[in-house]
Design an enzyme around this catalytic site. Structure first.
Site, mmCIF file in Angstrom:
data_model
loop_
_atom_site.group_PDB
_atom_site.id
_atom_site.type_symbol
_atom_site.label_atom_id
_atom_site.label_comp_id
_atom_site.label_asym_id
_atom_site.label_seq_id
_atom_site.Cartn_x
_atom_site.Cartn_y
_atom_site.Cartn_z
ATOM 1 C CG PHE A 111 -0.662 0.863 2.326
ATOM 2 C CD1 PHE A 111 -1.203 2.148 2.430
ATOM 3 C CD2 PHE A 111 0.208 0.436 3.316
ATOM 4 C CE1 PHE A 111 -0.883 2.966 3.504
ATOM 5 C CE2 PHE A 111 0.516 1.244 4.386
ATOM 6 C CZ PHE A 111 -0.028 2.511 4.480
ATOM 7 C CE LYS A 112 4.552 1.695 4.634
ATOM 8 N NZ LYS A 112 3.822 0.464 5.003
ATOM 9 C CG ASP A 113 3.755 0.666 -4.593
ATOM 10 O OD1 ASP A 113 4.905 1.111 -4.453
ATOM 11 O OD2 ASP A 113 3.502 -0.535 -4.823
ATOM 12 C CG LEU A 116 6.272 6.270 -0.684
ATOM 13 C CD1 LEU A 116 6.857 5.063 0.019
ATOM 14 C CD2 LEU A 116 7.222 7.455 -0.601
ATOM 15 C CB THR A 146 8.492 2.843 3.843
ATOM 16 O OG1 THR A 146 7.325 2.776 4.612
ATOM 17 C CG2 THR A 146 8.785 4.279 3.496
#
Ligand SMILES: *Cc1c(COP(=O)(O)O)cnc(C)c1O
Length: 495
Positions: A111-113, A116, A146
């Protein structure tokens, strides 16, 4: 109508959104917060026909008020494109009575995408707006996801360098392989002999080190942060809660005005804080269910009002949630104290000096929408196995923590409200834990053989992110002690 940002520890330092994105952390060590939380100004009904990018614009324009329409739309188009393996960007999957919001369809399958992939564009746009000529050095501590997402986002982005620290023995083999194979002349990856909190503390110390800042300035560098404390991470995460609601309205899962609960597998408290902001903006979210693994500091905090990080740190099958200091909780503390920087600063000082703080009765009453829960390793594994056996849907261990907490919640409360689980990683990112949960006969197989087996069981293609690292060469192999992190940065930047 511009929204300014101030530190959670000091009301005096006010900056614009673009300045807050560039700085990452306020000078006093606090986190930037908007001086007020804006309300949605397009009705949820109207947005039913919007795609992800359009909703992103409607949400983000309310926070990033010093970006022009053209700048913001450009950032959004660059971020949410074919890097995602579906045009829906964040598809919803209904499984039994629960809806999974799949936040793992980006470049690094976690989910960091979601944030980011846009942060580098927000940051380079912010640099231009503020006439910054220094090269921006992104310094990041990661518990696994991350790091890779930030590396992928910033690799070869002009005017930036990125240095990532990760706990050498605290990430999954696939997570590590994803990072150490990262290409891009401006990327640096370093393992530390310590845990995530050691890495995060080391990074925070460098951010607060004035001498280092001076030395960097002389060489034409300035730090910024891609960690979830950056407001440029938080704001894009609000978008998918609005998107999910609007899509549930559109497909009839929810009636207009009907509320839903969100269940978020939580580590640094960024994802669930975004849901809290979405609710504060007028989205009809009922409960915010905060799911922890065996590092259940947050569960204890929500049940007692005392935050106590003095406890054993556990390595679990959901490493991105192996955290004892949830940095973003500071923003919630500030808000529930009545946007009171002084009170928050006092509690944060206690946290850094003693590892413990207790909120007041008034503050506790502001937490009624939150519900804490946690899952043991055994419950997490059982959840993966049972869900697979009953439905053939395979979830990763982080998402399984949330699902397990939700089962407990429903069992205790008999609550019939619709629930949305934030599904934070592809099972392919944590193949070994997932396959072991399904059957321990898989223990004997190699990492990539397991990937192929998971593909068969789940009837889904192996994601490109995994195919890519099968044969990729290791390009980063530096390891250091936590107290040598700054020395490594000085070597890289030739200070
Ligand atoms: C980062 C991460 C989390 C925790 O999110 P926070 O915003 O830090 O609370 C949960 N699951 C996965 C897979 C993650 O990468």
């Amino acid at each position: 109508m511009d929204i300014m940002y101030q530190s959670t520890r000091n009301p005096k330092e006010k900056v614009t959104a673009s300045q807050a994105i560039l700085k990452g952390l306020a000078s006093d060590g606090g986190l930037f917060v908007p001086e007020r939380i804006p309300l949605l100004d397009v009705s949820l009904e109207t947005m039913k026909t919007y795609n992800y990018q359009q909703i992103a614009y409607e949400v983000m324009k309310l926070y990033l008020t010093d970006f022009t329409e053209e700048e913001l739309k450009n950032c959004i188009q660059c971020a949410y494109d074919s890097k995602f393996d579906t045009p829906q960007i964040a598809p919803l999957k209904q499984v039994n009575d629960t809806i999974y919001l799949e936040l793992f369809h980006g470049a690094t399958i976690a989910f960091k995408d979601m944030a980011l992939s846009i942060l580098p564009h927000l940051m380079t746009t912010a640099a231009k707006k503020n006439q910054v000529s220094n090269e921006i050095v992104i310094l990041t501590a990661t518990s696994g996801d991350t790091g890779k997402a930030a590396l992928a986002g910033f690799a070869d982005v002009e005017g930036t360098r990125i240095i990532v620290f990760y706990p050498k023995d605290g990430v999954s083999p696939i997570q590590e392989k994803q990072m150490v194979t990262q290409r891009g002349a401006n990327t640096h990856v370093i393992g530390i002999r310590g845990n995530f909190d050691d890495a995060q503390n080391g990074v925070k110390e460098m951010f607060n080190n004035k001498k280092l800042e001076e030395a960097m300035k002389k060489k034409g560098f300035q730090f910024s942060s891609a960690n979830s404390i950056n407001i440029g991470r938080l704001v894009p995460q609000i978008v998918y809660y609005v998107y999910a609601y609007v899509k549930m309205l559109a497909d009839g899962s929810l009636k207009e005005g009907e509320s839903f609960h969100v269940v978020v597998p939580t580590g640094n408290f960024g994802n669930i804080l975004a849901a809290y902001y979405a609710k504060s903006m007028g989205l009809p979210i009922g409960k915010l269910i905060c799911a922890s693994n065996e590092n259940k500091v947050l569960y204890d905090f929500f049940s007692t009002g005392t935050y106590n990080k003095n406890r054993e740190f556990k390595l679990t099958s959901s490493p991105s949630m192996d955290i004892l200091i949830s940095s973003n909780l500071e923003r919630l503390i500030y808000h529930i104290a009545g946007d009171n920087a002084e009170k928050n600063a006092e509690l944060m000082q206690l946290l850094s000096q003693t590892g413990v703080y207790e909120i007041t009765q008034d503050m506790k009453e502001m937490l009624q929408d939150f519900e804490g829960g946690f899952a043991t390793e055994e419950q997490t594994a059982n959840t993966i196995k049972t869900l697979y056996q009953n439905t053939e849907y395979i979830i990763d261990p982080h998402t399984a923590v949330a699902a397990s907490v939700l089962y407990d919640y429903i069992e205790h409360t008999k609550d019939k409200t619709k629930c949305l689980i934030a599904s934070t990683a592809s099972p392919f990112k944590f193949t070994r834990s997932v396959m072991r949960a399904i059957d321990n006969k898989y223990d004997a197989m190699g990492d990539f053989a397991l990937v192929d087996e998971l593909s068969k069981l789940s009837k889904t293609k192996v994601p490109k992110a995994i195919e890519d690292i099968r044969i990729a060469p290791v390009l980063h192999n530096t390891i250091c002690d936590p107290n040598k992190m700054q020395a490594q940065v000085e070597i890289i930047l030739e200070l």
